[in-house]
Design an enzyme around this catalytic site. Structure first.
Site, PDB file in Angstrom:
ATOM      1  N   ARG B  79      15.229 -10.771  11.516  1.00 33.95           N
ATOM      2  CA  ARG B  79      15.386  -9.919  10.332  1.00 33.95           C
ATOM      3  C   ARG B  79      16.274  -8.711  10.595  1.00 33.95           C
ATOM      4  NH1 ARG B  79      10.045 -12.192   9.412  1.00 33.95           N
ATOM      5  NH2 ARG B  79       9.131 -10.577  10.742  1.00 33.95           N
ATOM      6  N   GLU B 116       0.505  -9.619  20.292  1.00 31.84           N
ATOM      7  CA  GLU B 116      -0.942  -9.476  20.099  1.00 31.84           C
ATOM      8  C   GLU B 116      -1.666 -10.335  21.150  1.00 31.84           C
ATOM      9  OE1 GLU B 116      -4.278  -9.842  16.509  1.00 31.84           O
ATOM     10  OE2 GLU B 116      -2.257 -10.614  16.193  1.00 31.84           O
TER      11      GLU B 116
END
Lengths: 241, 198
Positions: B79, B116
């Protein structure tokens, strides 16, 4: 501290004055520009060009856009990537050449501005580098066409063949509307599988493909044939291996 | 720092940008780490569909960086690729893609960062930036700052100077945190739609 400035024009170059005689379509026979490391003789290839601005006219000599050889020479070829025998066309060096990158975008913008194109679709990931600047300059939306599971919302997807197996590209539902006019951008067309899938995906939702546009074509791989009715516009051709 | 605290307070463009960003709950998966309702994914694809708001986004970054002698705009895959090149073109800088492993064809340097669960790597071509070049690093969103920190390390390993990291969206974790690995962080908006669910 930044102060608020009045509306800033996204300009890549001073805007050319409007042509006195109005737009005209010019078709040139141009030798295809071969990248330096390849030895095949040049072949004549017909490029159709869009309306000329005075700036583009200045760059032309004997019908050839002088920006194109500079763009071609800014592309690096890397042998044996991703596997032995493949000559990889590396556009990252084009992106490091500010003039070549600007010229690349300018050529596409000159071609597609004022043609009622409301959608620029770009194929992940290198299509994301070229598509948005074009979209911004021509007043269109940018629609990313992504590998599976990257887009967070509801998607439609289209499968296409790889050398071994298949892959999919996806687009958000609602990104485009029936009747919109689109161009599809990628850095390179090889076999044409990805672009053909992108065309099918957009056509399924009633979008008209005005053209597919790539910086580089590998003509030996016959990608053009997979595109059906959709025209293909490219800047540079090269050997596949 | 957030743009509204840094000269753009009340700028209607920021509201238009924020309004154009769609929130998608529970993507990529349900998780209760960030809020009782799960991850609220900030989807910038709707910003890209809004030509005016997309143009405002680029214009704000261009206005900020055009007189700062920036010679490199680095964008984080994928992105960051949607925002970086337009900024680079407008300010006359090179665009350098920072990619997932195995994508860049030439000789690369890489830096790992935490996810994570587990970690990933970010790669850059060795010849992309030169020592003493002034760099900005672009991504759509900053959460923990792990990816941007890896990007900063890549630049510094080549002797380049990171002038600032810039993102469209900054999660609450970074509010009040003006620096990332000692480098300034500039963010346009906070995440959309959180208040509706809290």
């Amino acid at each position: 501290m930044q102060s608020i400035v009045s509306s800033h024009h996204l300009c890549f170059a001073p805007p050319p004055p409007p042509p006195v005689l109005g737009h005209r379509l010019i078709c040139h026979s141009l030798p295809s520009i071969r990248l330096p490391s390849h030895r095949s003789p040049t072949s004549l290839r017909l490029f159709s060009c869009a309306a000329e601005s005075e700036m583009a006219a200045a760059a032309k000599e004997d019908g050839q856009d002088l920006r194109i050889p500079k763009i071609a020479s800014s592309i690096r070829v890397i042998p044996d990537f991703p596997k032995p025998g493949i000559m990889f066309q590396d556009i990252t060096t084009l992106l490091l050449d500010t003039e070549a990158f600007k010229d690349t975008i300018d050529i596409f913008v000159e071609r597609y501005k004022g043609k009622g194109i409301s959608v620029v679709a770009g194929v992940e990931a290198r299509g994301f580098i070229f598509g948005p600047p074009i979209a911004l300059a021509i007043g269109a939306k940018f629609v990313p066409m992504r590998k599976p599971k990257k887009l967070p919302g509801k998607v439609i997807s289209e499968e296409y063949s790889l050398e071994y197996g298949t892959d999919k590209i996806e687009m958000h539902v609602g990104a485009v509307e029936p009747g919109e006019r689109a161009i599809i951008i990628d850095d390179l067309i090889a076999t044409g599988g990805t672009l053909a899938a992108a065309i099918r995906l957009l056509e399924r939702v009633g979008v008209k493909i005005v053209e597919c546009a790539c910086v580089i074509e590998l003509p030996e791989l016959n990608g053009r044939e997979k595109l059906g009715e959709a025209p293909l516009f490219i800047l540079v051709t090269s050997d596949a291996a | 720092m957030f743009a509204a605290e840094n000269g753009l307070k009340g700028d209607p463009r920021l509201e238009a940008i924020s309004a154009a960003i769609r929130v998608v709950p529970n993507f990529p998966k349900k998780s209760f780490m960030f809020s009782r309702t799960g991850i609220m994914f900030q989807d910038i694809t709707t910003l890209l569909l809004d030509h005016k708001a997309f143009k405002h986004t680029i214009d704000i970054f261009v206005d900020r960086y055009k007189d700062m002698q920036i010679s490199v705009v680095a964008g984080v895959e994928a992105r960051g690729f949607m925002f970086g090149p337009s900024i680079a073109l407008a300010i006359g800088a090179k665009f350098v893609p920072l990619r997932k492993p195995g994508k860049l064809p030439g000789k690369v340097i890489s830096e790992s960062y935490e996810l994570e669960y587990g970690h990933d790597r970010l790669e850059m071509h060795v010849d992309a930036v030169e020592p003493l070049e002034r760099v900005i690093i672009i991504d759509d969103l900053v959460a923990t700052g792990g990816t941007l920190s890896a990007a900063i390390s890549l630049m510094e390993s080549q002797g380049a100077e990171v002038v600032e990291c810039a993102c469209v969206i900054g999660l609450p974790e970074v509010k009040g945190q003006h620096k990332l690995k000692g480098k300034p962080l500039y963010v346009l908006v906070e995440p959309s739609g959180l208040d509706e669910f809290c």
